[in-house]
Motif scaffolding. Structure first.
Motif, mmCIF file in Angstrom:
data_model
loop_
_atom_site.group_PDB
_atom_site.id
_atom_site.type_symbol
_atom_site.label_atom_id
_atom_site.label_comp_id
_atom_site.label_asym_id
_atom_site.label_seq_id
_atom_site.Cartn_x
_atom_site.Cartn_y
_atom_site.Cartn_z
ATOM 1 N N GLY A 107 0.807 -1.224 0.090
ATOM 2 C CA GLY A 107 0.025 0.095 -0.085
ATOM 3 C C GLY A 107 0.845 1.182 0.018
ATOM 4 O O GLY A 107 0.357 2.351 -0.111
ATOM 5 N N VAL A 108 2.263 1.171 0.347
ATOM 6 C CA VAL A 108 3.185 2.259 0.240
ATOM 7 C C VAL A 108 4.255 2.247 -0.769
ATOM 8 O O VAL A 108 4.509 2.887 -1.759
ATOM 9 C CB VAL A 108 3.693 2.520 1.580
ATOM 10 C CG1 VAL A 108 4.595 3.677 1.670
ATOM 11 C CG2 VAL A 108 2.372 2.902 2.735
ATOM 12 N N THR A 109 4.975 0.919 -0.450
ATOM 13 C CA THR A 109 5.953 0.574 -1.509
ATOM 14 C C THR A 109 5.592 -0.668 -2.337
ATOM 15 O O THR A 109 5.107 -1.615 -1.938
ATOM 16 C CB THR A 109 7.172 0.193 -0.540
ATOM 17 O OG1 THR A 109 7.433 1.105 0.185
ATOM 18 C CG2 THR A 109 8.267 -0.239 -1.447
ATOM 19 N N GLU A 110 5.984 -0.580 -3.503
ATOM 20 C CA GLU A 110 5.814 -1.392 -4.615
ATOM 21 C C GLU A 110 6.963 -2.163 -4.864
ATOM 22 O O GLU A 110 8.080 -1.647 -5.267
ATOM 23 C CB GLU A 110 5.187 -0.982 -5.970
ATOM 24 C CG GLU A 110 4.701 -1.992 -6.842
ATOM 25 C CD GLU A 110 3.982 -1.238 -7.905
ATOM 26 O OE1 GLU A 110 4.532 -0.799 -8.955
ATOM 27 O OE2 GLU A 110 2.575 -1.079 -7.839
ATOM 28 N N TYR A 111 6.834 -3.699 -4.919
ATOM 29 C CA TYR A 111 8.163 -4.644 -5.086
ATOM 30 C C TYR A 111 7.806 -5.269 -6.337
ATOM 31 O O TYR A 111 6.966 -6.049 -6.451
ATOM 32 C CB TYR A 111 8.257 -5.536 -3.862
ATOM 33 C CG TYR A 111 8.543 -4.812 -2.328
ATOM 34 C CD1 TYR A 111 9.495 -4.477 -1.883
ATOM 35 C CD2 TYR A 111 7.259 -4.514 -1.814
ATOM 36 C CE1 TYR A 111 9.803 -3.678 -0.703
ATOM 37 C CE2 TYR A 111 7.500 -4.077 -0.485
ATOM 38 C CZ TYR A 111 8.830 -3.483 -0.016
ATOM 39 O OH TYR A 111 8.715 -2.892 1.113
ATOM 40 N N GLU A 112 8.896 -5.183 -7.053
ATOM 41 C CA GLU A 112 8.772 -5.899 -8.636
ATOM 42 C C GLU A 112 9.265 -7.184 -8.314
ATOM 43 O O GLU A 112 10.666 -7.329 -7.891
ATOM 44 C CB GLU A 112 9.480 -5.087 -9.469
ATOM 45 C CG GLU A 112 9.394 -5.718 -10.810
ATOM 46 C CD GLU A 112 10.366 -4.761 -11.836
ATOM 47 O OE1 GLU A 112 10.381 -5.355 -13.073
ATOM 48 O OE2 GLU A 112 10.764 -3.652 -11.602
ATOM 49 N N LEU A 113 8.744 -8.205 -8.901
ATOM 50 C CA LEU A 113 9.073 -9.592 -8.822
ATOM 51 C C LEU A 113 9.719 -9.710 -10.297
ATOM 52 O O LEU A 113 9.331 -9.400 -11.384
ATOM 53 C CB LEU A 113 8.183 -10.565 -8.653
ATOM 54 C CG LEU A 113 8.079 -10.869 -6.996
ATOM 55 C CD1 LEU A 113 7.669 -9.634 -6.417
ATOM 56 C CD2 LEU A 113 7.083 -11.738 -6.863
ATOM 57 N N THR A 114 10.895 -10.606 -10.480
ATOM 58 C CA THR A 114 11.451 -10.836 -11.741
ATOM 59 C C THR A 114 11.201 -12.468 -12.233
ATOM 60 O O THR A 114 11.212 -13.406 -11.111
ATOM 61 C CB THR A 114 12.885 -10.515 -11.764
ATOM 62 O OG1 THR A 114 13.540 -11.107 -10.834
ATOM 63 C CG2 THR A 114 12.675 -8.783 -11.616
ATOM 64 N N LEU A 115 11.230 -12.705 -13.539
ATOM 65 C CA LEU A 115 11.227 -13.938 -13.786
ATOM 66 C C LEU A 115 12.428 -14.989 -13.363
ATOM 67 O O LEU A 115 13.590 -14.314 -13.484
ATOM 68 C CB LEU A 115 11.314 -13.986 -15.366
ATOM 69 C CG LEU A 115 10.897 -15.725 -16.078
ATOM 70 C CD1 LEU A 115 9.338 -15.916 -15.695
ATOM 71 C CD2 LEU A 115 11.144 -15.514 -17.337
ATOM 72 N N PHE A 116 11.963 -16.168 -12.593
ATOM 73 C CA PHE A 116 13.034 -16.938 -12.037
ATOM 74 C C PHE A 116 13.934 -17.810 -12.979
ATOM 75 O O PHE A 116 13.244 -18.344 -14.031
ATOM 76 C CB PHE A 116 12.194 -17.706 -11.009
ATOM 77 C CG PHE A 116 13.317 -18.814 -10.408
ATOM 78 C CD1 PHE A 116 14.113 -18.364 -9.547
ATOM 79 C CD2 PHE A 116 13.429 -19.947 -10.742
ATOM 80 C CE1 PHE A 116 15.015 -19.348 -8.782
ATOM 81 C CE2 PHE A 116 14.018 -20.971 -10.329
ATOM 82 C CZ PHE A 116 15.127 -20.650 -9.157
ATOM 83 N N ASP A 117 15.167 -17.742 -12.896
ATOM 84 C CA ASP A 117 15.950 -18.549 -13.925
ATOM 85 C C ASP A 117 16.297 -19.950 -13.282
ATOM 86 O O ASP A 117 16.587 -20.167 -12.348
ATOM 87 C CB ASP A 117 17.241 -17.782 -13.856
ATOM 88 C CG ASP A 117 18.459 -18.650 -14.747
ATOM 89 O OD1 ASP A 117 17.910 -19.740 -15.289
ATOM 90 O OD2 ASP A 117 19.353 -18.325 -14.922
ATOM 91 N N GLU A 118 15.592 -20.954 -13.700
ATOM 92 C CA GLU A 118 15.523 -22.329 -13.465
ATOM 93 C C GLU A 118 17.002 -22.888 -13.340
ATOM 94 O O GLU A 118 16.991 -23.784 -12.085
ATOM 95 C CB GLU A 118 14.774 -23.337 -14.650
ATOM 96 C CG GLU A 118 13.537 -22.874 -14.575
ATOM 97 C CD GLU A 118 12.751 -23.601 -15.710
ATOM 98 O OE1 GLU A 118 13.195 -24.700 -16.067
ATOM 99 O OE2 GLU A 118 11.709 -23.151 -16.309
ATOM 100 N N ASP A 119 17.983 -22.390 -13.813
ATOM 101 C CA ASP A 119 19.173 -22.787 -13.438
ATOM 102 C C ASP A 119 19.720 -22.339 -12.151
ATOM 103 O O ASP A 119 20.777 -22.812 -11.659
ATOM 104 C CB ASP A 119 20.054 -22.144 -14.708
ATOM 105 C CG ASP A 119 20.012 -22.770 -16.162
ATOM 106 O OD1 ASP A 119 19.388 -23.848 -16.202
ATOM 107 O OD2 ASP A 119 20.406 -22.125 -16.987
ATOM 108 N N SER A 120 19.050 -21.451 -11.561
ATOM 109 C CA SER A 120 19.480 -20.840 -10.306
ATOM 110 C C SER A 120 18.790 -21.733 -9.110
ATOM 111 O O SER A 120 18.872 -21.343 -7.820
ATOM 112 C CB SER A 120 19.126 -19.505 -9.985
ATOM 113 O OG SER A 120 19.824 -18.829 -11.015
ATOM 114 N N LEU A 121 17.927 -22.629 -9.390
ATOM 115 C CA LEU A 121 17.038 -23.519 -8.349
ATOM 116 C C LEU A 121 17.810 -23.903 -7.386
ATOM 117 O O LEU A 121 17.520 -23.820 -6.238
ATOM 118 C CB LEU A 121 16.485 -24.479 -9.012
ATOM 119 C CG LEU A 121 15.182 -25.328 -8.329
ATOM 120 C CD1 LEU A 121 14.153 -24.478 -7.419
ATOM 121 C CD2 LEU A 121 14.671 -26.317 -8.845
#
Length: 311
Positions: free
Chosen positions: A104-118
């Motif tokens: 409601g105050v800060t917006e957090y952007e999520l990025t596409l996960f790299d499967e090689d980093s699992l």
């Protein structure tokens, strides 16, 4: 028993890798069927389980669920032989979306996960769905959710489709340490006490690093409950499994109402299927609008003790 499968078993009773929230409606679908977003968004208040959003879409009944990308070559260790195989991508996964979570105050952007980093994620074996594409995470580590707080989800696909959601995170559960024995005999039951949560359901899961008969158990916690008692497992009249004392991990989860509605109340209804298998029809929505799926949250407390196997 395979160690990964052993570790998957208790957590799959809780989550991500268990029953989900989409109910296919297997009606005839015309070629002009308009795909809708199908999202599972999960906020974790425990550092061992990442917050993530998996973005998928419903499909018509025509055509393949996979898109052909091209060919690749796999060589053996000494490069004396090779194998050419097709590279495909699931059409269920949506990997071009803008995904944000806001307090409601800060917006957090999520990025596409790299499967090689699992494999870099602690407890990576818990997250089979990360291999199926369309998973977005907070790769910058800026989003630190708090208990008893409202969060808002926005998922916007490149073609303009938008899904929004809202969830209120549950309180952090609290196991009363004085109720946890220094060691537990697998031959007898034991009782764990915890701070009661009058407005939230919960779940308790126990597991050991090496498999011991009776170590891996789970139980549903009703609103207001403050105790859980284990059962003595029937080992078939004989000793089997790990025969030395081992660490017993006791995990107590609290859940928001969306999680309860999706995974507990409806999770085992016949008309529900695994969320991560994808589906070609419509389904329910828990905490989301503009599509299908769920926006939910869990918190956890964890203690360890010793379990002594049966002789």
């Amino acid at each position: 028993m395979n160690s990964d499968m052993k570790r998957l078993t208790p957590l799959s009773l809780l989550l991500i890798i268990g029953l989900g929230c989409i109910a296919p409606d297997w009606e005839d679908v015309s070629s002009d069927y308009e795909s809708e977003l199908n999202v599972f968004a999960f906020i974790s208040l425990d550092e061992t389980i990442p917050t993530f959003v998996q973005v998928r879409q419903t499909l018509g009944l025509e055509g393949s669920v996979y898109e052909f990308i091209g060919y690749d070559t796999l060589y053996n260790e000494d490069s004396s032989d090779y194998y050419i195989y097709e590279v495909t991508e699931s059409r269920y996964a949506v990997e071009d979306a803008d995904v944000t979570i806001s307090d409601g105050v800060t917006e957090y952007e999520l990025t596409l996960f790299d499967e090689d980093s699992l494999y870099e994620i602690e407890g990576w074996w818990r997250f089979n769905n990360f291999w199926s594409g369309g998973v977005y995470i907070d790769s910058f580590g800026l989003f630190v959710p708090e208990p008893n707080k409202d969060y808002f989800l926005t998922v916007t696909a490149s073609d303009g489709r938008e899904l929004t959601g809202e969830v209120t995170t549950p309180p952090i559960p609290e196991i009363k340490l004085e109720s946890v024995p220094d060691s537990i005999d697998a031959n007898t039951s034991y009782t764990i006490k915890f701070k009661h949560m009058p407005d939230h359901y919960g779940k308790i899961i126990t597991s050991s690093g090496n498999w011991i008969c009776g170590a891996e158990q789970s139980g549903f916690i009703e609103k207001g409950d403050s105790t859980w008692t284990s059962s003595v497992e029937d080992c078939g009249g004989e000793t089997w499994g790990w025969d030395q004392p081992d660490t017993l991990t006791i995990e107590l989860y609290s859940m928001d109402n969306n999680y309860y509605e999706c995974f507990i109340k409806h999770g085992f209804d016949d008309e529900f299927v695994n969320f991560f298998m994808g589906a070609g029809g419509s389904g329910p929505a828990f905490g989301v609008e503009g599509g299908f799926g769920a926006f939910c949250a869990v918190a956890m407390d964890r203690v360890e003790t010793i379990i002594v196997p049966r002789e």
